[in-house]
Design an enzyme around this catalytic site. Structure first.
Site, PDB file in Angstrom:
ATOM      1  N   SER A  63      24.583 -14.924  41.427  1.00  0.00           N
ATOM      2  CA  SER A  63      24.839 -16.103  40.634  1.00  0.00           C
ATOM      3  C   SER A  63      24.766 -17.423  41.280  1.00  0.00           C
ATOM      4  CB  SER A  63      26.167 -15.809  39.866  1.00  0.00           C
ATOM      5  OG  SER A  63      26.142 -14.864  38.762  1.00  0.00           O
ATOM      6  N   LYS A  66      22.337 -19.497  39.634  1.00  0.00           N
ATOM      7  CA  LYS A  66      22.639 -20.164  38.305  1.00  0.00           C
ATOM      8  C   LYS A  66      22.747 -21.694  38.449  1.00  0.00           C
ATOM      9  CE  LYS A  66      25.072 -16.105  36.467  1.00  0.00           C
ATOM     10  NZ  LYS A  66      26.224 -15.575  36.149  1.00  0.00           N
ATOM     11  N   TYR A 191      15.817 -13.537  34.361  1.00  0.00           N
ATOM     12  CA  TYR A 191      17.328 -14.007  34.912  1.00  0.00           C
ATOM     13  C   TYR A 191      17.552 -12.640  36.024  1.00  0.00           C
ATOM     14  CZ  TYR A 191      22.394 -13.197  35.023  1.00  0.00           C
ATOM     15  OH  TYR A 191      23.634 -13.082  35.511  1.00  0.00           O
ATOM     16  N   TYR A 243      34.146 -18.203  37.508  1.00  0.00           N
ATOM     17  CA  TYR A 243      34.601 -17.551  36.177  1.00  0.00           C
ATOM     18  C   TYR A 243      36.259 -17.725  36.147  1.00  0.00           C
ATOM     19  CZ  TYR A 243      30.257 -15.562  37.909  1.00  0.00           C
ATOM     20  OH  TYR A 243      28.868 -15.442  38.341  1.00  0.00           O
ATOM     21  N   VAL A 261      27.884 -12.146  42.934  1.00  0.00           N
ATOM     22  CA  VAL A 261      28.330 -11.003  43.414  1.00  0.00           C
ATOM     23  C   VAL A 261      27.640 -10.126  44.477  1.00  0.00           C
ATOM     24  CG1 VAL A 261      29.268 -10.401  40.866  1.00  0.00           C
ATOM     25  CG2 VAL A 261      26.985  -9.727  41.480  1.00  0.00           C
TER      26      VAL A 261
HETATM   27  N1  GLU Z   1      23.330 -10.559  38.332  1.00  0.00           N
HETATM   28  C1  GLU Z   1      24.547 -10.466  38.304  1.00  0.00           C
HETATM   29  C2  GLU Z   1      24.905 -10.110  36.863  1.00  0.00           C
HETATM   30  O1  GLU Z   1      24.332 -10.441  35.914  1.00  0.00           O
HETATM   31  C3  GLU Z   1      25.248 -11.867  38.542  1.00  0.00           C
HETATM   32  C4  GLU Z   1      26.626 -11.783  38.254  1.00  0.00           C
HETATM   33  C5  GLU Z   1      27.391 -12.672  39.232  1.00  0.00           C
HETATM   34  O2  GLU Z   1      26.647 -12.623  40.500  1.00  0.00           O
HETATM   35  O3  GLU Z   1      28.375 -12.956  39.311  1.00  0.00           O
HETATM   36  O4  GLU Z   1      25.858  -9.199  36.548  1.00  0.00           O
END
Ligand code: GLU
Length: 307
Positions: A63, A66, A191, A243, A261
């Site tokens: 993430s 992002k 994504y 988050y 993650v």
């Molecule tokens: N590719 C992971 C997902 O969609 C990213 C989540 C993350 O890094 O927080 O679950």
């Protein structure tokens, strides 16, 4: 300030925590990563770096990507991007479906999964092609980290696609509310490809400099985004970058930051440096447990929080 000494101290102090946390085994290709790893890098505006631990080790940025796709989309769509995505903290897990349902398919912010999937969709629409949208994000990442060797790990991307029921559900829900232009499978695949990009802490700390310096890379003097856009991305990182633990991160660390993650966290000290820490063991909210602690120690020892 003796940054190297501070990084050395942090590396000592986090050792007892290394066995804690849990790797992101919901992505099978990431389940075998050794959790006892740690790396931390800082990059200053003149390019000086300080490093501790496995800073050459590549890991899945997940993430953290992002931040880069949001940067691209905000540059292209400006404030009209907010017709389809909000900019408020979600207070919910990163992959929650519930809020998306009662908020009519408009994701709370670009850093929860639904928001990032929506950002990817907006890039596919703009470039009129999914692989072009991905390539644009990748070449932006290469530019801001001055590293041409960066690639996406196909095994990780495919592993996520095979198990990506929840992300597909988020995309389908948005599509049902007419808040997704392209085919859900194509958007989610793009994504995942972006999430599966691999980098190390040196590259990622370098990549944060444009955000630490109001949109301009202080080493190459290239302007990537406007000053107000940089301000806004930093604000969203501070309020939404972790988050439902974003408040906790602001409270403990006090810097704009974004976790993934894969165990990486990027952060920045405005007008001074980019930072990246990596340790794969995650806390309950899906953020690196040791990484969060290391950053807390860093801002406590240096006094370099924005507060
Ligand atoms: N590719 C992971 C997902 O969609 C990213 C989540 C993350 O890094 O927080 O679950």
């Amino acid at each position: 300030m003796n940054y190297q000494l501070i990084l050395d101290e942090i590396s000592q102090e986090i050792q007892p925590l290394l066995h804690e946390g849990k790797v992101a085994d919901y992505i099978p290709a990431l389940a075998d990563v050794n959790k006892n790893q740690f790396a931390m890098s800082i990059t200053l505006f003149d390019g000086t770096t300080h490093n501790i631990g496995s800073t050459n080790e590549l890991f899945s940025i997940q993430s953290i990507s992002k931040v880069f796709s949001f940067t691209k989309a905000l540059k292209i769509y400006r404030i009209s991007l907010y017709n389809r995505i909000g900019k408020e903290p979600s207070g919910n897990p990163f992959n929650s479906l519930v809020q998306l349902e009662y908020e009519h398919g408009i994701p709370r912010n670009p850093f929860i999964n639904a928001g990032a999937i929506n950002v990817t969709d907006s890039l596919i629409s703009h470039y009129k092609d999914a692989s072009m949208a991905y390539e644009e994000v990748l070449s932006f990442i290469k530019a801001i980290s001055e590293e041409s060797s960066i690639y996406s790990n196909e095994i990780v991307a495919n592993s996520e696609m095979l198990n990506g029921y929840r992300n597909m559900a988020l995309a389908n829900l948005m599509k049902s509310f007419n808040n997704l232009d392209n085919e859900t499978k194509e958007v989610v695949q793009t994504y995942f490809k972006q999430c599966a990009i691999e980098m190390n802490t040196k590259m990622l700390s370098r990549s944060m400099l444009y955000l630490a310096n109001r949109g301009v890379d202080p080493i190459t003097n290239i302007r990537y985004i406007s000053e107000p856009q940089a301000k806004r991305i930093n604000a969203v990182m501070l309020t939404c970058g972790h988050y439902d633990a974003s408040g906790d991160f602001a409270y403990k660390v006090g810097l704009p930051g974004k976790s993934g993650v894969g165990g990486g966290i990027v952060a920045l000290v405005p007008n001074l440096m980019g930072i990246c820490v990596w340790s794969p063991g995650l806390n309950e909210q899906g953020n690196s447990l040791v990484g969060t602690k290391a950053l807390e120690l860093f801002t406590t020892k240096t006094g370099l929080s924005i507060f």
